[in-house]
Each structure stands twice: as C-alpha cells, then as structure tokens.
Motif scaffolding. Structure first.
Motif, PDB file in Angstrom:
ATOM      1  N   UNK A  27     -46.395  -0.971  23.362  1.00  0.00           N
ATOM      2  CA  UNK A  27     -45.906  -0.728  22.041  1.00  0.00           C
ATOM      3  C   UNK A  27     -44.561  -1.165  21.969  1.00  0.00           C
ATOM      4  N   UNK A  28     -43.836  -0.782  22.931  1.00  0.00           N
ATOM      5  CA  UNK A  28     -42.355  -1.204  22.886  1.00  0.00           C
ATOM      6  C   UNK A  28     -41.988  -2.572  22.951  1.00  0.00           C
ATOM      7  N   UNK A  29     -42.872  -3.280  23.925  1.00  0.00           N
ATOM      8  CA  UNK A  29     -42.820  -4.754  23.935  1.00  0.00           C
ATOM      9  C   UNK A  29     -43.360  -5.394  22.904  1.00  0.00           C
ATOM     10  N   UNK A  30     -44.181  -4.874  22.087  1.00  0.00           N
ATOM     11  CA  UNK A  30     -44.539  -5.429  20.870  1.00  0.00           C
ATOM     12  C   UNK A  30     -43.534  -5.426  19.718  1.00  0.00           C
ATOM     13  N   UNK A  31     -42.923  -4.348  19.797  1.00  0.00           N
ATOM     14  CA  UNK A  31     -41.686  -4.090  18.929  1.00  0.00           C
ATOM     15  C   UNK A  31     -40.384  -4.486  19.169  1.00  0.00           C
ATOM     16  N   UNK A  32     -40.337  -4.846  20.631  1.00  0.00           N
ATOM     17  CA  UNK A  32     -39.165  -5.422  21.037  1.00  0.00           C
ATOM     18  C   UNK A  32     -37.972  -4.506  21.021  1.00  0.00           C
ATOM     19  N   UNK A  33     -38.517  -3.193  21.647  1.00  0.00           N
ATOM     20  CA  UNK A  33     -37.429  -2.103  21.645  1.00  0.00           C
ATOM     21  C   UNK A  33     -37.680  -1.564  22.958  1.00  0.00           C
ATOM     22  N   UNK A  34     -36.801  -0.629  23.289  1.00  0.00           N
ATOM     23  CA  UNK A  34     -36.930   0.014  24.745  1.00  0.00           C
ATOM     24  C   UNK A  34     -38.267   1.171  24.745  1.00  0.00           C
ATOM     25  N   UNK A  35     -38.749   1.480  25.708  1.00  0.00           N
ATOM     26  CA  UNK A  35     -39.625   2.545  25.651  1.00  0.00           C
ATOM     27  C   UNK A  35     -39.085   3.849  25.310  1.00  0.00           C
ATOM     28  N   UNK A  36     -37.885   4.055  25.491  1.00  0.00           N
ATOM     29  CA  UNK A  36     -37.223   5.570  25.067  1.00  0.00           C
ATOM     30  C   UNK A  36     -37.231   5.231  23.676  1.00  0.00           C
ATOM     31  N   UNK A  37     -36.743   4.265  22.831  1.00  0.00           N
ATOM     32  CA  UNK A  37     -36.778   3.981  21.349  1.00  0.00           C
ATOM     33  C   UNK A  37     -38.136   4.067  20.867  1.00  0.00           C
ATOM     34  N   UNK A  38     -39.072   3.702  21.381  1.00  0.00           N
ATOM     35  CA  UNK A  38     -40.518   3.755  21.203  1.00  0.00           C
ATOM     36  C   UNK A  38     -40.915   5.317  20.897  1.00  0.00           C
ATOM     37  N   UNK A  39     -40.614   5.963  22.013  1.00  0.00           N
ATOM     38  CA  UNK A  39     -41.058   7.331  22.186  1.00  0.00           C
ATOM     39  C   UNK A  39     -40.442   8.174  20.969  1.00  0.00           C
ATOM     40  N   UNK A  40     -39.164   8.052  20.455  1.00  0.00           N
ATOM     41  CA  UNK A  40     -38.592   8.500  19.527  1.00  0.00           C
ATOM     42  C   UNK A  40     -39.216   8.284  18.276  1.00  0.00           C
ATOM     43  N   UNK A  41     -39.736   6.926  17.965  1.00  0.00           N
ATOM     44  CA  UNK A  41     -40.340   6.489  16.950  1.00  0.00           C
ATOM     45  C   UNK A  41     -41.838   7.265  16.828  1.00  0.00           C
ATOM     46  N   UNK A  42     -42.274   7.307  17.865  1.00  0.00           N
ATOM     47  CA  UNK A  42     -43.932   8.086  17.793  1.00  0.00           C
ATOM     48  C   UNK A  42     -43.574   9.460  17.509  1.00  0.00           C
ATOM     49  N   UNK A  43     -42.638  10.059  18.107  1.00  0.00           N
ATOM     50  CA  UNK A  43     -42.175  11.498  17.651  1.00  0.00           C
ATOM     51  C   UNK A  43     -41.787  11.658  16.051  1.00  0.00           C
ATOM     52  N   UNK A  44     -41.292  10.690  15.427  1.00  0.00           N
ATOM     53  CA  UNK A  44     -40.918  10.555  14.171  1.00  0.00           C
ATOM     54  C   UNK A  44     -41.146   9.294  13.511  1.00  0.00           C
ATOM     55  N   UNK A  45     -42.413   9.131  13.406  1.00  0.00           N
ATOM     56  CA  UNK A  45     -42.861   7.993  12.736  1.00  0.00           C
ATOM     57  C   UNK A  45     -42.341   7.453  11.396  1.00  0.00           C
ATOM     58  N   UNK A  46     -41.602   8.352  10.584  1.00  0.00           N
ATOM     59  CA  UNK A  46     -41.283   7.926   9.446  1.00  0.00           C
ATOM     60  C   UNK A  46     -40.089   6.935   9.679  1.00  0.00           C
ATOM     61  N   UNK A  47     -39.538   6.794  10.697  1.00  0.00           N
ATOM     62  CA  UNK A  47     -38.304   5.884  10.993  1.00  0.00           C
ATOM     63  C   UNK A  47     -39.096   4.292  11.175  1.00  0.00           C
ATOM     64  N   UNK A  48     -40.223   4.376  11.309  1.00  0.00           N
ATOM     65  CA  UNK A  48     -40.900   2.981  11.383  1.00  0.00           C
ATOM     66  C   UNK A  48     -40.793   2.140  10.040  1.00  0.00           C
ATOM     67  N   UNK A  49     -40.231   1.006  10.408  1.00  0.00           N
ATOM     68  CA  UNK A  49     -40.041   0.093   9.256  1.00  0.00           C
ATOM     69  C   UNK A  49     -41.581  -0.431   8.852  1.00  0.00           C
ATOM     70  N   UNK A  50     -41.613  -1.036   7.610  1.00  0.00           N
ATOM     71  CA  UNK A  50     -42.849  -1.513   6.919  1.00  0.00           C
ATOM     72  C   UNK A  50     -43.246  -2.496   8.080  1.00  0.00           C
ATOM     73  N   UNK A  51     -42.342  -3.548   8.519  1.00  0.00           N
ATOM     74  CA  UNK A  51     -42.650  -4.601   9.447  1.00  0.00           C
ATOM     75  C   UNK A  51     -43.252  -4.132  10.838  1.00  0.00           C
ATOM     76  N   UNK A  52     -42.483  -3.132  11.242  1.00  0.00           N
ATOM     77  CA  UNK A  52     -43.076  -2.571  12.519  1.00  0.00           C
ATOM     78  C   UNK A  52     -44.563  -2.018  12.230  1.00  0.00           C
ATOM     79  N   UNK A  53     -44.871  -1.086  11.192  1.00  0.00           N
ATOM     80  CA  UNK A  53     -46.065  -0.673  10.958  1.00  0.00           C
ATOM     81  C   UNK A  53     -47.084  -1.577  10.861  1.00  0.00           C
ATOM     82  N   UNK A  54     -46.828  -2.828  10.127  1.00  0.00           N
ATOM     83  CA  UNK A  54     -47.667  -4.004  10.188  1.00  0.00           C
ATOM     84  C   UNK A  54     -48.070  -4.477  11.560  1.00  0.00           C
TER      85      UNK A  54
END
Length: 71
Positions: A27-54
């Motif tokens: 997932x981190x590779x897909x979004x071009x972010x670090x694994x740590x950042x993805x873990x934070x997004x998974x814990x607080x998915x309201x921070x995911x942008x519309x484009x990331x959601x797509x």
C-alpha cells in the motif's frame, strides 16, 4: 428494484487490504509514501485524500463507497 444488500456493506481499510492479500508495504508503494506514513493513514483513514482513496479502491478492486475512510 435496487439490491439493498450491497449498499449496506462497509469494510475498514485494514480489512480491505488484508482480504485483498496485500501488506502495508504494498500500500505504501502504491501511494509513494513510507510504510510508517501508511500505518498512520490506516489508523486515521480520514486523512486519506480523494486521489489516494481512488488508487486504493482500484488497487484492492473494491469500490470506494464500500471502504470506510473514517477514523
């Protein structure tokens, strides 16, 4: 007549990822972010942008409306 059964289906981001057989690194590779950042997004998915959601929706092959992008 519309099928209400699927309209009520919702899945968390983590559950969607696991059910699709993907790990957090995928997932981190897909979004071009670090694994740590993805873990934070998974814990607080309201921070995911519309484009990331797509991207996530397409990658997991689950329509966005069925993934819970809320904390």
């Amino acid at each position: 007549m519309k099928n209400k059964e699927n309209d009520d289906f919702k899945i968390t981001l983590e559950a969607a990822r696991v059910n699709a057989g993907k790990n957090q690194r995928d997932m981190a590779n897909l979004l071009d972010i670090t694994v740590q950042t993805y873990i934070k997004l998974e814990k607080n998915p309201s921070k995911i942008t519309y484009e990331q959601g797509k991207k996530i929706s397409n990658f997991l092959n689950i329509p966005q409306k069925y993934i819970i992008f809320l904390p």
